[in-house]
Design a protein around this motif. Sequence first.
Motif, PDB file in Angstrom:
ATOM      1  N   HIS A  24     -17.083 186.929  26.126  1.00  0.00           N
ATOM      2  CA  HIS A  24     -16.009 186.296  26.887  1.00  0.00           C
ATOM      3  C   HIS A  24     -16.326 184.827  27.173  1.00  0.00           C
ATOM      4  O   HIS A  24     -15.471 183.952  27.002  1.00  0.00           O
ATOM      5  N   LEU A  25     -17.548 184.544  27.584  1.00  0.00           N
ATOM      6  CA  LEU A  25     -17.933 183.160  27.882  1.00  0.00           C
ATOM      7  C   LEU A  25     -17.934 182.289  26.629  1.00  0.00           C
ATOM      8  O   LEU A  25     -17.512 181.128  26.677  1.00  0.00           O
ATOM      9  N   ARG A  27     -16.039 182.731  23.967  1.00  0.00           N
ATOM     10  CA  ARG A  27     -14.634 182.499  23.612  1.00  0.00           C
ATOM     11  C   ARG A  27     -13.997 181.450  24.513  1.00  0.00           C
ATOM     12  O   ARG A  27     -13.229 180.609  24.052  1.00  0.00           O
ATOM     13  N   GLN A  28     -14.314 181.480  25.812  1.00  0.00           N
ATOM     14  CA  GLN A  28     -13.810 180.454  26.731  1.00  0.00           C
ATOM     15  C   GLN A  28     -14.304 179.078  26.324  1.00  0.00           C
ATOM     16  O   GLN A  28     -13.548 178.114  26.339  1.00  0.00           O
ATOM     17  N   LYS A  29     -15.562 178.997  25.985  1.00  0.00           N
ATOM     18  CA  LYS A  29     -16.160 177.712  25.613  1.00  0.00           C
ATOM     19  C   LYS A  29     -15.501 177.168  24.342  1.00  0.00           C
ATOM     20  O   LYS A  29     -15.226 175.976  24.243  1.00  0.00           O
ATOM     21  N   LYS A  30     -15.228 178.033  23.367  1.00  0.00           N
ATOM     22  CA  LYS A  30     -14.582 177.609  22.123  1.00  0.00           C
ATOM     23  C   LYS A  30     -13.161 177.112  22.361  1.00  0.00           C
ATOM     24  O   LYS A  30     -12.678 176.246  21.653  1.00  0.00           O
ATOM     25  N   ARG A  31     -12.485 177.683  23.372  1.00  0.00           N
ATOM     26  CA  ARG A  31     -11.125 177.241  23.710  1.00  0.00           C
ATOM     27  C   ARG A  31     -11.135 175.963  24.528  1.00  0.00           C
ATOM     28  O   ARG A  31     -10.073 175.425  24.836  1.00  0.00           O
ATOM     29  N   GLN A  33     -12.200 175.795  27.642  1.00  0.00           N
ATOM     30  CA  GLN A  33     -11.998 176.124  29.044  1.00  0.00           C
ATOM     31  C   GLN A  33     -13.333 176.068  29.778  1.00  0.00           C
ATOM     32  O   GLN A  33     -14.393 176.257  29.203  1.00  0.00           O
ATOM     33  N   SER A  34     -13.248 175.825  31.061  1.00  0.00           N
ATOM     34  CA  SER A  34     -14.437 175.812  31.896  1.00  0.00           C
ATOM     35  C   SER A  34     -14.948 177.226  32.074  1.00  0.00           C
ATOM     36  O   SER A  34     -14.177 178.160  32.246  1.00  0.00           O
ATOM     37  N   THR A  35     -16.253 177.406  32.048  1.00  0.00           N
ATOM     38  CA  THR A  35     -16.821 178.739  32.232  1.00  0.00           C
ATOM     39  C   THR A  35     -16.883 179.143  33.696  1.00  0.00           C
ATOM     40  O   THR A  35     -17.091 180.301  34.001  1.00  0.00           O
ATOM     41  N   GLY A  37     -14.321 178.819  35.761  1.00  0.00           N
ATOM     42  CA  GLY A  37     -12.999 179.282  36.145  1.00  0.00           C
ATOM     43  C   GLY A  37     -12.143 178.233  36.828  1.00  0.00           C
ATOM     44  O   GLY A  37     -10.969 178.447  37.038  1.00  0.00           O
ATOM     45  N   CYS A  49     -19.742 170.192  33.297  1.00  0.00           N
ATOM     46  CA  CYS A  49     -18.676 171.065  32.802  1.00  0.00           C
ATOM     47  C   CYS A  49     -18.532 171.021  31.293  1.00  0.00           C
ATOM     48  O   CYS A  49     -18.169 172.021  30.680  1.00  0.00           O
TER      49      CYS A  49
END
Length: 51
Positions: A24-25, A27-31, A33-35, A37, A49
């Motif tokens: 999950h983390l 995938r967030q990083k690839k998008r 997005q901040s890990t 939240g 960040c």
Amino acid sequence: MASNAGTIVLSAVLAVIVGSIVVHLVRQKKRGQSTCGGGCAECSGTCHCKL
């Protein structure tokens, strides 16, 4: 083996949980997005960040 069945099952469950959190983390990083939240603009650790 039977005496260790509870430990083996618990270890497997924990491994699956930790693995899913890592996925999950990543995938967030690839998008992008901040890990944490939150938004990086308001963050006191803005310099960290984008790592």
